[in-house]
Write a protein that holds these residues in place. Structure first.
Motif, PDB file in Angstrom:
ATOM      1  N   LEU A  87       0.602  -0.986  -0.327  1.00 16.67           N
ATOM      2  CA  LEU A  87       0.244  -0.149  -0.443  1.00 16.67           C
ATOM      3  C   LEU A  87       0.595   0.933  -0.101  1.00 16.67           C
ATOM      4  CD1 LEU A  87      -2.856  -1.149   2.677  1.00 16.67           C
ATOM      5  CD2 LEU A  87      -3.273  -1.388  -0.001  1.00 16.67           C
ATOM      6  N   VAL A  88       0.522   2.931  -0.791  1.00 14.01           N
ATOM      7  CA  VAL A  88       0.735   3.522  -0.311  1.00 14.01           C
ATOM      8  C   VAL A  88       0.119   4.154   0.098  1.00 14.01           C
ATOM      9  CG1 VAL A  88       2.042   5.686  -2.173  1.00 14.01           C
ATOM     10  CG2 VAL A  88       2.085   2.935  -2.808  1.00 14.01           C
ATOM     11  N   PRO A  89       0.526   4.862   1.066  1.00 17.23           N
ATOM     12  CA  PRO A  89      -0.262   5.792   1.671  1.00 17.23           C
ATOM     13  C   PRO A  89      -0.174   7.515   1.786  1.00 17.23           C
ATOM     14  CG  PRO A  89       1.310   4.933   3.386  1.00 17.23           C
ATOM     15  CD  PRO A  89       1.699   4.493   2.429  1.00 17.23           C
ATOM     16  N   LYS A 139       4.704   7.834  -3.860  1.00 18.46           N
ATOM     17  CA  LYS A 139       4.280   9.130  -2.848  1.00 18.46           C
ATOM     18  C   LYS A 139       4.487   8.416  -1.622  1.00 18.46           C
ATOM     19  CE  LYS A 139       1.322  11.807  -4.832  1.00 18.46           C
ATOM     20  NZ  LYS A 139       0.616  12.575  -4.806  1.00 18.46           N
ATOM     21  N   GLY A 140       5.101   6.779  -1.688  1.00 19.78           N
ATOM     22  CA  GLY A 140       5.576   6.097  -0.281  1.00 19.78           C
ATOM     23  C   GLY A 140       5.576   4.173  -0.175  1.00 19.78           C
ATOM     24  N   ARG A 141       6.073   4.163   0.402  1.00 17.26           N
ATOM     25  CA  ARG A 141       6.214   2.491   0.654  1.00 17.26           C
ATOM     26  C   ARG A 141       6.516   2.567   1.751  1.00 17.26           C
ATOM     27  NH1 ARG A 141      11.668   5.475  -1.275  1.00 17.26           N
ATOM     28  NH2 ARG A 141      13.081   4.563  -0.139  1.00 17.26           N
ATOM     29  N   ARG A 142       6.588   0.953   1.812  1.00 14.18           N
ATOM     30  CA  ARG A 142       7.753   0.248   3.280  1.00 14.18           C
ATOM     31  C   ARG A 142       9.137   0.815   2.714  1.00 14.18           C
ATOM     32  NH1 ARG A 142       3.411  -1.378   6.744  1.00 14.18           N
ATOM     33  NH2 ARG A 142       1.663  -1.664   5.714  1.00 14.18           N
ATOM     34  N   ASP A 143       9.870  -0.081   4.158  1.00 15.25           N
ATOM     35  CA  ASP A 143      10.904   0.383   4.418  1.00 15.25           C
ATOM     36  C   ASP A 143      11.422  -1.558   4.507  1.00 15.25           C
ATOM     37  OD1 ASP A 143      13.650   1.812   4.429  1.00 15.25           O
ATOM     38  OD2 ASP A 143      14.062   0.961   6.799  1.00 15.25           O
ATOM     39  N   LYS A 144      11.314  -1.492   3.041  1.00 10.69           N
ATOM     40  CA  LYS A 144      11.468  -3.510   2.490  1.00 10.69           C
ATOM     41  C   LYS A 144      11.441  -2.965   0.577  1.00 10.69           C
ATOM     42  CE  LYS A 144       7.660  -4.822   4.344  1.00 10.69           C
ATOM     43  NZ  LYS A 144       6.283  -5.197   4.800  1.00 10.69           N
ATOM     44  N   PRO A 145      12.269  -4.104   0.227  1.00  9.06           N
ATOM     45  CA  PRO A 145      12.316  -4.236  -1.429  1.00  9.06           C
ATOM     46  C   PRO A 145      11.207  -4.175  -1.590  1.00  9.06           C
ATOM     47  CG  PRO A 145      12.872  -5.756   0.229  1.00  9.06           C
ATOM     48  CD  PRO A 145      12.979  -5.367   1.408  1.00  9.06           C
ATOM     49  N   VAL A 146      10.668  -3.692  -2.630  1.00 11.93           N
ATOM     50  CA  VAL A 146       9.776  -3.521  -3.173  1.00 11.93           C
ATOM     51  C   VAL A 146      10.019  -3.607  -5.027  1.00 11.93           C
ATOM     52  CG1 VAL A 146       7.796  -2.060  -4.455  1.00 11.93           C
ATOM     53  CG2 VAL A 146       8.617  -1.909  -2.125  1.00 11.93           C
ATOM     54  N   ALA A 147       9.153  -5.040  -5.664  1.00 11.10           N
ATOM     55  CA  ALA A 147       8.661  -5.260  -6.736  1.00 11.10           C
ATOM     56  C   ALA A 147       8.846  -4.024  -7.918  1.00 11.10           C
ATOM     57  CB  ALA A 147       8.853  -6.522  -7.293  1.00 11.10           C
ATOM     58  N   ALA A 148       9.667  -3.775  -9.043  1.00  6.18           N
ATOM     59  CA  ALA A 148       9.351  -3.010  -9.755  1.00  6.18           C
ATOM     60  C   ALA A 148       8.527  -2.821 -10.430  1.00  6.18           C
ATOM     61  CB  ALA A 148      10.932  -2.577 -11.013  1.00  6.18           C
ATOM     62  N   LYS A 199       6.723   5.731  11.302  1.00  2.55           N
ATOM     63  CA  LYS A 199       8.373   4.950  12.509  1.00  2.55           C
ATOM     64  C   LYS A 199       7.907   3.406  12.833  1.00  2.55           C
ATOM     65  CE  LYS A 199      12.124   5.091  14.691  1.00  2.55           C
ATOM     66  NZ  LYS A 199      12.287   4.325  15.357  1.00  2.55           N
ATOM     67  N   ALA A 200       6.830   3.571  13.354  1.00  3.24           N
ATOM     68  CA  ALA A 200       6.668   1.830  14.496  1.00  3.24           C
ATOM     69  C   ALA A 200       5.920   1.050  12.928  1.00  3.24           C
ATOM     70  CB  ALA A 200       5.254   1.556  15.085  1.00  3.24           C
ATOM     71  N   HIS A 201       5.483   1.375  11.697  1.00  2.69           N
ATOM     72  CA  HIS A 201       4.498   0.723  10.818  1.00  2.69           C
ATOM     73  C   HIS A 201       5.428   0.341   9.432  1.00  2.69           C
ATOM     74  CE1 HIS A 201       0.853   0.975  12.950  1.00  2.69           C
ATOM     75  NE2 HIS A 201       0.591   0.410  12.322  1.00  2.69           N
ATOM     76  N   ASN A 202       6.838   1.277   9.970  1.00  3.94           N
ATOM     77  CA  ASN A 202       8.156   1.297   9.273  1.00  3.94           C
ATOM     78  C   ASN A 202       7.640   1.777   8.116  1.00  3.94           C
ATOM     79  OD1 ASN A 202      10.664   0.243   8.748  1.00  3.94           O
ATOM     80  ND2 ASN A 202      10.153  -1.805   8.185  1.00  3.94           N
ATOM     81  N   PHE A 203       6.623   3.068   7.461  1.00  5.92           N
ATOM     82  CA  PHE A 203       7.129   3.796   6.405  1.00  5.92           C
ATOM     83  C   PHE A 203       7.819   4.894   6.389  1.00  5.92           C
ATOM     84  CE2 PHE A 203       2.101   2.688   6.182  1.00  5.92           C
ATOM     85  CZ  PHE A 203       2.665   1.713   5.019  1.00  5.92           C
ATOM     86  N   ARG A 204       8.058   4.944   5.146  1.00  4.47           N
ATOM     87  CA  ARG A 204       9.226   5.965   4.647  1.00  4.47           C
ATOM     88  C   ARG A 204       8.549   6.837   3.809  1.00  4.47           C
ATOM     89  NH1 ARG A 204      15.564   4.874   5.905  1.00  4.47           N
ATOM     90  NH2 ARG A 204      14.838   3.839   8.337  1.00  4.47           N
ATOM     91  N   LEU A 205       8.012   7.649   3.681  1.00  7.28           N
ATOM     92  CA  LEU A 205       7.017   8.565   2.607  1.00  7.28           C
ATOM     93  C   LEU A 205       8.187   9.536   1.841  1.00  7.28           C
ATOM     94  CD1 LEU A 205       3.995  10.166   4.770  1.00  7.28           C
ATOM     95  CD2 LEU A 205       4.440   7.607   3.585  1.00  7.28           C
TER      96      LEU A 205
END
Length: 703
Positions: free
Chosen positions: A542-544, A684-693, A566-572
């Motif tokens: 999800l991209v919040p 616009k947002g991503r989890r701090d983990k690898p994301v497939a292209a 931060k708790a949900h590991n989101f880095r916008l």
């Protein structure tokens, strides 16, 4: 668009000349094309002047004098929103212009274009419309000048203003002008506004109510019970001695009488002179205005501009009646070329790139988010196209678009999953005064069935030549969770690795001013999303979206949001700072510091708002807590808030105590308009983990 093209068609004169601040793209997602093709269908000759040089009237004479009128619009976007960021900085690009060239339209384009058209051909009627005119039909707070401005009507000196999606009013107006009726006598069309002398009434039967009488001492008005619709009883006969028996008037009869009375009632809003100097009166006027927005029960409104002999009233008729499905189909089934005008050659138009393979399946939004202008423009009643019309458009894209590779980038509209949703009862809908059908909770009378949308998705996927369909419009997740079948269908077939979703905030204090659901609804959708992604064997995220500095948001609210991220590991990567657009309820809060969702008075609730640049910068920094360039601002803010415990290198800290020696500039800090998509990290947002292209999807459709 030129005399040469007129000659090729054998025209000596256009009936209507439309002026727009956008490049001309013949696609139904662009208002100028939609309006032009609709008038063409009724036999009118339409010329289009696109992005004229407004420094003189010469560019407005290129097609000659129109036989009926000039139709003026700033384009798909408000000209000021188009040019300036939420920090009032000038954008470097214009997505609606060839090669994204900036500076091709003036500020307040509707006013400037209307004045130039009048100068080019004095005496020719001038009609203004589209989003910029719609949102400025009454006195309004203007963020860019930081003051309350007059209605666009006296500034533009237009003869009439068409607000909302005004196809029905536009066609009626054009036919009546073609029949020889003077424009100053056309005063009965819904969805129109115009200037009249003080005290003007359509007939002697009309009466006026002061808005202050409606807003005291509590509820705005008392309305009939829409559930009590029993048939009228027979009128009892008088007794032989002439005595009149007591007659209980049935509810249906009372409703009919009240409806007739409302149809000939005009509400007088506080004048421009009153609202520009009195924030409480401004908030009161905004509250009354929004409560008169349901086409089923809205009354006409009037607002005086000026004092003394020069005073004039802006008269606003009730909103337009929404189009039926057959009417929507007719509008969207016109023979669009689905391409920019050939005169642009190979120039790239970013808005066209974004929208070329997407399809608008509906209009309107009943969410009522206070920061959004869709409701003020398109209304709360959903207008949907038929499956047949939508499938036909997919086939048109497949057959007429040489660059189509099988990917439909969106089936949506203002909201992806409100298609065909409506009130369960027409009578209830026509009497409703709620500002949102889904806040504070989903109305029990709202039909939230997603089955027709699921069926549409399946039909669309089955069209030969279609390889993939992704959903790019905003998703209303609190509705989606009511239909696990829909979420499963969406996640399994229509997400390209990343799905945009807009919780906007986590704190109830802010969410209540936004009229958005609590963060729990988002988390419920997140669980369903992850469940069905796993079942489909896909790794998707999800991209919040979140908004900083929204009215009512405190520093503590933004801190709590940052801790949640931060708790949900989101880095916008990209964030949005609140932008006050004309007439929106959140803009009223920003300007007046009053809450128009409740009764407004001098001592009513005060809504504190981040207005100073330093505070707005801090709120924005909280959304990008991980960016080293924001750490100095955050350290200073946390110290001032007494939260120095969050500064350090521990796992519970938000920012480190020391600044890195050389921090690379963080990408995407200027917002969506200036971003260059460059793969998954550009979202616009991503989890701090690898994301497939994943192929970048278009943002919400331009309006």
């Amino acid at each position: 668009m030129s005399r040469k093209e007129m000659e090729a068609l054998g025209w000596d004169q256009c009936d209507v000349i439309l002026v727009t601040g956008d490049a001309y793209i013949d696609h139904p997602s662009f208002g100028m094309a939609l309006v032009g093709r609709l008038l063409e269908a009724y036999g009118f000759r339409v010329g289009i002047i696109s992005q004229p040089d407004w420094h003189s009237a010469e560019s407005f004479r290129v097609l000659g004098k129109p036989r009926l009128y000039f139709g003026i619009t700033a384009g798909n976007m408000d000209s000021l929103v188009n040019r300036y960021t939420s920090d009032r900085k000038i954008r470097s690009e214009d997505a609606y212009t060839p090669n994204a060239e900036a500076g091709k339209r003036p500020d307040r384009a509707v006013t400037v274009y209307a004045q130039r058209a009048r100068e080019a051909f004095p005496g020719t009627p001038v009609v203004v419309g589209s989003i910029e005119a719609s949102l400025r039909r009454i006195a309004h707070y203007d963020y860019w000048s930081d003051k309350v401005r007059r209605s666009v009507l006296p500034d533009s000196k237009a003869d009439i203003l068409l607000f909302g999606n005004a196809e029905r009013a536009l066609v009626a107006l054009t036919h009546r002008l073609a029949a020889g009726e003077p424009i100053e006598s056309i005063r009965d069309l819904r969805g129109t506004a115009f200037m009249v002398r003080p005290g003007w009434r359509p007939s002697e039967q009309w009466h006026e109510i002061d808005s202050l009488a409606l807003d005291k001492p509590g509820r705005i008005d008392t309305h009939p019970d829409p559930y009590a619709m029993e048939p009228a009883a027979a009128v009892p006969k008088p007794a032989a001695d002439g005595a009149q028996p007591v007659r209980i008037v049935p509810a249906a009869e009372r409703v009919a009488a009240r409806r007739a009375d409302r149809a000939q009632t005009v509400i007088r809003l506080p004048s421009y002179e009153q609202v520009k100097d009195d924030a409480v009166m401004y908030a009161h006027a905004s509250r009354v205005f929004h409560l008169e927005s349901n086409p089923g029960n809205a009354r006409a409104m009037v607002q005086c501009h000026g004092e003394g002999p020069g005073a004039r009233d802006v008269w606003i008729n009730p909103p337009p009646v929404p189009l039926t499905t057959p009417e929507m189909d007719f509008v969207y089934d016109r023979p669009y070329a689905r391409a920019p005008h050939p005169g642009y050659g190979d120039a790239r138009i970013p808005a066209w790139d974004m929208i070329r393979f997407s399809i608008n399946i509906m209009r309107g939004c009943f969410g009522g988010c206070t920061f959004c202008s869709i409701t003020e423009h398109e209304g709360r009643i959903i207008q949907s196209r038929s499956h047949e019309s939508i499938i036909h458009e997919i086939e048109e894209i497949r057959d007429k678009s040489p660059d189509f590779k099988g990917h439909i980038t969106d089936l949506g509209g203002p909201t992806a999953n409100m298609y065909r949703m409506a009130c369960k009862s027409k009578a209830i809908e026509e009497n409703c005064r709620r500002l949102s059908c889904v806040y504070p909770g989903i109305c029990e009378n709202l039909n939230t069935d997603h089955s027709s949308l699921v069926e549409l998705y399946r039909k669309a996927r089955a069209v030969p030549g279609v390889k993939r369909i992704t959903i790019g419009s905003g998703l209303r997740y609190d509705l989606a969770v009511r239909s696990p079948e829909y979420v499963k269908e969406l996640v399994t077939h229509h997400v390209s690795g990343l799905l945009k979703i807009a919780p906007e905030h986590t704190e109830e204090n802010t969410l209540s001013k936004m009229m958005k659901p609590g963060i729990g609804a988002y988390e419920e959708f997140e669980r369903m999303f992850e469940k069905y992604s796993k079942l489909a064997g896909k790794k998707q995220h999800l991209v919040p979206y979140f908004i900083a500095a929204h009215p009512g948001t405190t520093d503590e609210d933004m801190l709590n949001l940052a801790l949640w991220l931060k708790a949900h590991n989101f880095r916008l990567d990209q964030v949005q700072t609140f932008l006050p657009t004309p007439m929106a309820l959140a803009t009223t809060m920003y300007h007046s510091r009053k809450n128009p969702l409740k009764k407004v008075s001098g001592d009513s609730e005060t809504v504190e708002t981040a207005r100073a640049g330093k505070v707005r910068k801090l709120h924005k920094a909280f959304l990008r807590w991980h960016d080293p360039e924001n750490w100095p601002v955050l350290r200073e803010g946390l110290m001032r808030m007494g939260r120095a415990d969050l500064i350090g290198n521990g796992p519970n800290c938000l920012v480190p105590r020391q600044q890195p020696v050389a921090a690379a500039p963080a990408a995407g800090r200027e917002g969506c308009a200036k971003r260059k998509p460059a793969g998954p990290a550009a979202h616009k947002g991503r989890r701090d983990k690898p994301v497939a292209a994943a192929t970048p999807r278009p943002a919400r459709r331009p309006r």
